[in-house]
Design a protein around this motif. Structure first.
Motif, PDB file in Angstrom:
ATOM      1  N   LYS A  58       0.820  -1.205   0.000  1.00 25.42           N
ATOM      2  CA  LYS A  58       0.000   0.000   0.000  1.00 25.42           C
ATOM      3  C   LYS A  58       0.862   1.266   0.000  1.00 25.42           C
ATOM      4  O   LYS A  58       1.969   1.280   0.527  1.00 25.42           O
ATOM      5  CB  LYS A  58      -0.847   0.013   1.271  1.00 25.42           C
ATOM      6  N   ASP A 107      -3.102   4.977  -1.420  1.00 25.21           N
ATOM      7  CA  ASP A 107      -4.206   4.033  -1.224  1.00 25.21           C
ATOM      8  C   ASP A 107      -4.916   4.350   0.076  1.00 25.21           C
ATOM      9  O   ASP A 107      -6.127   4.176   0.192  1.00 25.21           O
ATOM     10  CB  ASP A 107      -3.661   2.601  -1.141  1.00 25.21           C
ATOM     11  N   VAL A 108      -4.133   4.770   1.049  1.00 22.35           N
ATOM     12  CA  VAL A 108      -4.628   5.024   2.398  1.00 22.35           C
ATOM     13  C   VAL A 108      -4.218   6.434   2.790  1.00 22.35           C
ATOM     14  O   VAL A 108      -3.035   6.777   2.733  1.00 22.35           O
ATOM     15  CB  VAL A 108      -4.029   4.004   3.382  1.00 22.35           C
ATOM     16  N   GLN A 130      -8.634   5.484   0.466  1.00 22.60           N
ATOM     17  CA  GLN A 130      -9.430   5.213   1.662  1.00 22.60           C
ATOM     18  C   GLN A 130      -9.034   6.233   2.720  1.00 22.60           C
ATOM     19  O   GLN A 130      -7.854   6.436   2.970  1.00 22.60           O
ATOM     20  CB  GLN A 130      -9.162   3.801   2.174  1.00 22.60           C
ATOM     21  N   PHE A 164      -8.914   7.490   6.604  1.00 25.86           N
ATOM     22  CA  PHE A 164      -8.993   7.081   8.011  1.00 25.86           C
ATOM     23  C   PHE A 164      -8.675   8.274   8.913  1.00 25.86           C
ATOM     24  O   PHE A 164      -7.834   9.113   8.577  1.00 25.86           O
ATOM     25  CB  PHE A 164      -7.968   5.980   8.315  1.00 25.86           C
ATOM     26  N   ARG A 188     -12.703   4.631  10.107  1.00 23.02           N
ATOM     27  CA  ARG A 188     -12.831   4.635   8.643  1.00 23.02           C
ATOM     28  C   ARG A 188     -13.976   5.557   8.257  1.00 23.02           C
ATOM     29  O   ARG A 188     -15.072   5.469   8.836  1.00 23.02           O
ATOM     30  CB  ARG A 188     -13.124   3.213   8.179  1.00 23.02           C
ATOM     31  N   LEU A 190     -15.140   6.213   4.858  1.00 26.05           N
ATOM     32  CA  LEU A 190     -15.899   5.819   3.670  1.00 26.05           C
ATOM     33  C   LEU A 190     -16.101   4.315   3.662  1.00 26.05           C
ATOM     34  O   LEU A 190     -15.309   3.584   4.245  1.00 26.05           O
ATOM     35  CB  LEU A 190     -15.121   6.237   2.420  1.00 26.05           C
ATOM     36  N   GLN A 220     -15.951   0.485   2.793  1.00 21.33           N
ATOM     37  CA  GLN A 220     -14.897  -0.418   2.350  1.00 21.33           C
ATOM     38  C   GLN A 220     -15.500  -1.317   1.263  1.00 21.33           C
ATOM     39  O   GLN A 220     -16.666  -1.703   1.367  1.00 21.33           O
ATOM     40  CB  GLN A 220     -14.542  -1.241   3.592  1.00 21.33           C
ATOM     41  N   THR A 242     -21.209   0.435   5.618  1.00 18.90           N
ATOM     42  CA  THR A 242     -19.782   0.607   5.881  1.00 18.90           C
ATOM     43  C   THR A 242     -18.954  -0.410   5.105  1.00 18.90           C
ATOM     44  O   THR A 242     -17.746  -0.270   5.032  1.00 18.90           O
ATOM     45  CB  THR A 242     -19.470   0.498   7.386  1.00 18.90           C
ATOM     46  N   ALA A 256     -16.582   4.301  -4.469  1.00 18.41           N
ATOM     47  CA  ALA A 256     -15.770   4.327  -3.252  1.00 18.41           C
ATOM     48  C   ALA A 256     -14.380   3.758  -3.491  1.00 18.41           C
ATOM     49  O   ALA A 256     -13.422   4.143  -2.816  1.00 18.41           O
ATOM     50  CB  ALA A 256     -16.465   3.552  -2.132  1.00 18.41           C
ATOM     51  N   SER A 257     -14.272   2.844  -4.432  1.00 12.11           N
ATOM     52  CA  SER A 257     -13.001   2.118  -4.590  1.00 12.11           C
ATOM     53  C   SER A 257     -12.266   2.470  -5.876  1.00 12.11           C
ATOM     54  O   SER A 257     -11.080   2.175  -5.994  1.00 12.11           O
ATOM     55  CB  SER A 257     -13.274   0.604  -4.599  1.00 12.11           C
TER      56      SER A 257
END
Lengths: 237, 237, 237, 237, 237, 237
Positions: A3, A109-110, A154, A156, A228, A230, A232, B171, B214-215
């Motif tokens: 990631k 990615d994160v 994503q 966080f 989190r 959004l 997953q 979620t 979302a992805s």
């Protein structure tokens, strides 16, 4: 697959206490991590340094840069500061676009940042607002557009100092047992904020306890908790 | 590693619309799935059947059992009904323990049930309350106890008919593209509730759209959405 | 008595998907409707157009103006764009007052805009904040003041793309069955966002289902859902 | 030990209706109270005054200053206006720092301001945002810093006109029975807003009723209600 | 078209303070109203009566029945008590079905009951839970079923004594100006709870103020406020 | 004036970890404290004891009684268990009245119990519901009634094991520095739950940190945190 992890904090030390383990873990698993500070926290968050007579803003920033770089080094991440100033951190249109560019360039990615509420800090919610909006600008609307876009990262939120007062509910515990020593080493670099080292060492143990309780996996000793934002997308539950 | 998935619904058809894809996907990935119905929904949710003259409760239950078993078959899951009665579903101490036993016996990794609120259904919130408490009884307090305990399952709530009125926030989106035909076949078995087949086919497309958004993964065509109740424990973010 | 309906959206196409039916219905019942766009959505929301080589901002705006005007025409409403720019939409003090003037001039009975939260769009929450505050400025404090005021309009939020993630709870369903063809025609004008036409056609059916369920009125086929922000004053419950 | 109480309102009359009793009570118990108005409410909240022909902004401000000073006098407090303008109240970086300085100078034990939400007033939420952030800047992070800091004041929100619509939950009722006449006298000075005098006299009685109900103390006749924002630190429960 | 209005309260006097105006208004507009009390409030809510020496439960119930009937008479409604007992009110399966039958028999357009939370009353939340579930049982799932069903009534919660502590947000104000004298007369019958007459007379004025503010309709003098639970279906916004 | 403090927990050890300091502090200040356990936690919460071969329910209860009594002794409180059984704790009408009687007899100024939510414990929310309702029954409606009533106690919720997952927001920190040794001694008695001793010792330090931060009082070393449920009535802010 490894990631790309990007942490954007209001002040240069935030990433260490709140996401140091997750950063080190991602790197240990083959990922790449970048830490961005919007400011050095030079005016409001450099406690011990301001006890020294004749201290100056520039010197505090220099020391904070060195500390943060060293800490990021222990975790395997790079460190960069946008130097927007703190107490108060102010974000105008130009700075918003600069943050969006920083996200676009790294293409994480994160993406990790502060909570939207923090009654004990005037800059953290401002940082959240800017990073959250910049993320949305960097990722675009999922259709072709007049500007470059990246795959939506994503998002966080990392753990604030007083979680219950900051609308923080942990929804993900990361097992950081295998990189605990690295987080401890990174925290030890923050000589201007020594009182936080014990505090976050205890939190690591407690989040480990919570992670064991939620999963039944007795081998987890240390944890770091995140919220989190959004949904997953997964292959199976 | 393959998962054990258990779905516990108030009425015998709930699992099809709300978790059929996730069940089929888990099985396709090597897992094992069990569907438990607390009742057949024989009195309140068997629409078309009660239009037939001379219809009886026992006959409705028989037909609903056949439908649900066939639907579960399309998904690769087993089906069992505790036959507690519906409209209203009532749970006393003994039934609570029976549900805890059902969970203990199957020892699921993933447990799926209703939301805690549903203004359009008198039985769904009752089912949630019972399953949530039974889960806690089956898993125990994480220490040795006077009764057998299992590894704590992850609890998910499946999508209710009118999500915004049921405190449902998605979620987790599961990509069910590869098992979509199985879900369609399972839904087609529910002849007593035909009007729902179009509705949930459309939801599958829309949740696919949400999952793509979302992805950024453009290959997702169909999705099913869930709300995770307890924190997730992961190796990295 | 016929209503004056004003829709203020961040981008020129928002009103079609989210409030096209309510606009057409109000006009069909003798009312007057005006659509205001704060921007054309030219940079971030004009998907297909940016696939064309050599595309320019001005050309996109021109095409978006034509589309929105045509769509508004199908609904019986006028269309105007304040052209503030998008991605990001920025509102300063002057623009806030300009929006308040737009509201004051039209003096709507019903004012419709975005939700306060939208994790998938950087401009929608900004539009909400501006419109909500401008409404309050236009209506004043209910006492004589240094500026002209209007009768307080009823404020409604229209349905966002992913309602559960946008703090959207439907509190009013409008029966748009009789004007459904007009909404379909209006949506068909949005050639730059074709993928949304199917999505919102399905939503119309589903909201019709929800409206039937809430009211027991089986003749409702298509619905559009809104969230009322301020208390309603009625002659009886 | 006597308290230092500071009230910061958006408009010059806010403190009277919402915190007049608490101010008078603190002074009666030996404390010191200061009222800060961010504006005179000259444009939007000076009802009766704008009915007079030829009225001017400067004259309204002069009259409002006189009224507020007289009202504060009845309560034993000083009054000062920062004169930032109203409808809309606008806060930029400089004004934010000015408010922080005002707080730093007075060093209150108790700081009182508006709620974060008010759908019937465009300036109240702006005032909350500024005061809450300025408080955090004035108190700092609890460590030495580049600027002077004060002991963190307790933050309270006073009662808005329509509490349920403003996210206001009363968590503290102050018994203002012994200073009720002073609050009535202060309210009587607000000749430009006569309709509010009856309204808040009734609220005083009702909050007295609520305070009796919560405490069982039958001697409370009049109350004023507040919402505490930060945790309280006590010697015992 | 005239409405059928049913009020179900925990104790025999609840309807007067909280919905007396809405009941009288519905009847004045040609509707039919029925008041159901689950108990007489004989043990916990009959204040003055228990000051009399030698008072008995049966006598209190007799007097409370007379008072409630007289009050309902002033409003044009019928009154009936299910006499389930109070402090605590207990609802088992049989009583739940009895309430569902009461709703099914009257087939209300509008159903009114308590809020789901009330920290100052042990019976109000129990009443809410029972009435809400009974409503769902009486209306069924919108499809044919094994039992008779009615058109789904609109559910409203009436104003509790301390609204902000009871999760009560007013979403509908009813203009009860034209029936105010009837509400006053009904309240005057409640001789055992005299202290509430002033309180709710003041609330009537205040809710009138709120209704004027929300609507700009200056002719509203008295109001009663309610919280709508389910979405409203309308012809236009 | 000294306070009467009553703690009612689901299991016999809950009071030690969560309210031991507040109990000892109240006693140190001249108050009287009583601990009530609804069960011994004999089946679900007696970890180490169930590792011993041949262990029996009665023996566990005997040992848990001895531990809890000794712990209460360190704090200066009395201990009593209602022995209702655990995992699951079940409360019927009779038990509800028994809890109301226990509250009525002791007539506490301060009543402390669990949070309303706890996803990791099936008994804690049940205890909350029963104690909260029993409190309301014991205090009555603030008017004469058919049963004896007490002055309404202040209700506090003590800190659960995972606060953010239990709807727990700390609103009061008690400074327990001066009685810390007593809390440590009380915790040391809980030999069946040794792993919690470190955990709650760390929490005591952290809550001390939070209390210092909120109050600026540097002398606070250890704290215990609570959530106040009902408004506080005070002489001044």
């Amino acid at each position: 697959m490894p990631k790309r992890v990007q942490v954007i904090g209001a002040h240069s030390a935030d990433f260490v206490w709140r996401a140091g383990g997750a950063v080190a873990k991602a790197v240990a698993l083959g990922g790449v991590a970048e830490v961005i500070a919007l400011s050095y926290g030079e005016r409001g968050e450099s406690g011990e340094l301001w006890k020294q007579e004749g201290q100056t803003l520039e010197n505090v920033k220099r020391l904070r840069h060195a500390e943060a770089s060293a800490a990021a080094g222990h975790l395997g991440a790079s460190f960069r500061c946008l130097d927007f100033g703190d107490y108060p951190l102010q974000i105008d249109g130009e700075r918003l676009l600069a943050i969006a560019d920083v996200i676009r360039e790294f293409a994480p990615d994160v993406l990790i940042t502060h909570t939207s509420v923090d009654p004990f800090n005037p800059d953290h919610p401002v940082a959240f607002g800017a990073v959250d909006r910049a993320r949305s600008l960097a990722a675009g609307a999922g259709v072709p557009s007049a500007f470059g876009t990246i795959k939506p990262p994503q998002l966080f939120l990392f753990e604030p100092h007083q979680p219950e007062l900051c609308a923080f509910t942990p929804t993900v515990h990361v097992d950081i047992t295998s990189v605990w020593d690295q987080k401890v080493a990174a925290m030890a670099e923050m000589q201007a904020q020594q009182y936080l080292q014990t505090y976050y060492a205890q939190r690591g143990e407690q989040r480990g306890n919570h992670a064991r309780r939620a999963s039944g996996r007795s081998e987890v000793r240390y944890g770091e908790s995140f919220m989190r934002v959004l949904p997953q997308v997964v292959e199976e539950l």
